[in-house]
Design a protein around this motif. Structure first.
Motif, short mmCIF file in Angstrom:
data_model
loop_
_atom_site.label_atom_id
_atom_site.label_comp_id
_atom_site.label_asym_id
_atom_site.label_seq_id
_atom_site.Cartn_x
_atom_site.Cartn_y
_atom_site.Cartn_z
N MET A 1 75.79 35.39 7.34
CA MET A 1 77.10 35.58 6.58
C MET A 1 77.70 36.94 6.79
O MET A 1 78.93 37.25 6.84
N TYR B 1 77.36 35.61 -0.37
CA TYR B 1 78.72 35.37 0.13
C TYR B 1 79.67 36.09 -0.70
O TYR B 1 80.76 36.81 0.06
N SER C 1 76.97 29.99 2.28
CA SER C 1 76.02 29.42 1.85
C SER C 1 75.53 29.87 0.42
O SER C 1 75.37 30.89 0.11
N SER D 1 80.11 20.45 0.30
CA SER D 1 78.76 20.41 -0.35
C SER D 1 78.63 21.08 -1.90
O SER D 1 77.69 20.83 -2.36
N VAL E 1 81.32 31.91 7.00
CA VAL E 1 80.42 30.82 6.71
C VAL E 1 80.02 31.18 5.17
O VAL E 1 80.12 32.23 5.01
N ASP F 1 70.33 33.20 6.38
CA ASP F 1 71.53 32.81 5.87
C ASP F 1 72.31 34.15 5.28
O ASP F 1 73.63 34.10 5.85
#
Length: 242
Positions: free
Chosen positions: A106, A150, A91, A190, A89, A102
């Motif tokens: 992650m 991330y 973010s 996104s 994932v 978040d």
């Protein structure tokens, strides 16, 4: 389809890069166990068309119980050839504004889950060897504002992979990473157009890398041609990593 080459587990194997890996491995003759929370229609259609060589395990790998169930299946797989840790994932946020929830998610999915499942896979591979391929990111090699947490997870996964490779190499187990560049998937949908264009301008090639490119790279690392390759990171990024 050729005679099955063994079983490969692919986490996040029902969409995006994971689905492309699943398709590629089925094409060359592996049995595939796709692990994901859901089975979207495209995956369901693939499963119906290929039949027994493709299995689906519904699991939320952030759930301890589900993760343990998948780990148990790995340990009990008599013909386990490979594990592809693809589920992840991302973010984006400047670190000063990043939400703790978040960052926690992650770290859990991008680092703790691959470490846990790799441990289970190694136990199944100890007698006959095998391959582990961890999907990381070009973010571990280039600096992108807003991707601090991330990037940290992907750097951690690459570091873990090198150490695990050293620990299990004598057993005939290889551990490598594939680091995609910007790949057009739901995870990257996104990303703002300006950032997307800036990323693509870094490409040395006049094309962006695709999920199929990543899938073929994973298949290579699982193949006999990569028997002497371990503790490496294969960047699939059209040269954007420099």
């Amino acid at each position: 389809m050729s005679e099955a080459l063994g079983t490969v587990f692919v986490t996040g194997g029902t969409r995006g890069i994971g689905l492309a890996v699943t398709r590629q491995l089925l094409t060359v003759g592996y049995r595939v166990v796709a692990v994901a929370r859901t089975a979207p229609s495209e995956f369901a259609a693939l499963r119906e068309s290929v039949g027994d060589p493709l299995s689906f395990v519904a699991a939320d790998l952030t759930s301890g119980d589900d993760r343990l169930a998948v780990a148990n299946r790995l340990r009990e797989c008599a013909d386990l050839h490979g594990l592809v840790n693809n589920a992840g994932v991302a973010s984006a946020a400047l670190h000063v504004a990043a939400a703790r929830s978040d960052m926690t998610r992650m770290w859990q999915l991008n680092v703790e889950v691959p470490m846990s499942l790799s441990q289970a896979a190694v136990k199944a591979m100890y007698r006959r060897g095998g391959r582990i391929v961890n999907i990381t990111s070009i973010a571990a090699h280039r600096t992108f504002r807003g991707l601090g947490a991330y990037t940290a997870t992907k750097c951690a996964l690459e570091g873990f992979s090198r150490v695990l490779a050293a620990e299990v190499g004598s057993r005939g187990i290889t551990v490598n990473c594939v680091a995609p560049g910007f790949i057009d998937t739901a995870m990257t949908a996104s990303i703002e157009d300006g950032l997307r264009a800036a990323i693509n301008r870094r490409n040395m090639l006049n094309r962006a890398a695709t999920v199929a490119d990543v899938a073929r790279s994973v298949e290579f690392l699982l193949s006999p041609a990569a028997e002497a390759i371990t503790a490496q990171v294969l960047r699939v990024d059209s040269g954007s990593g420099g």
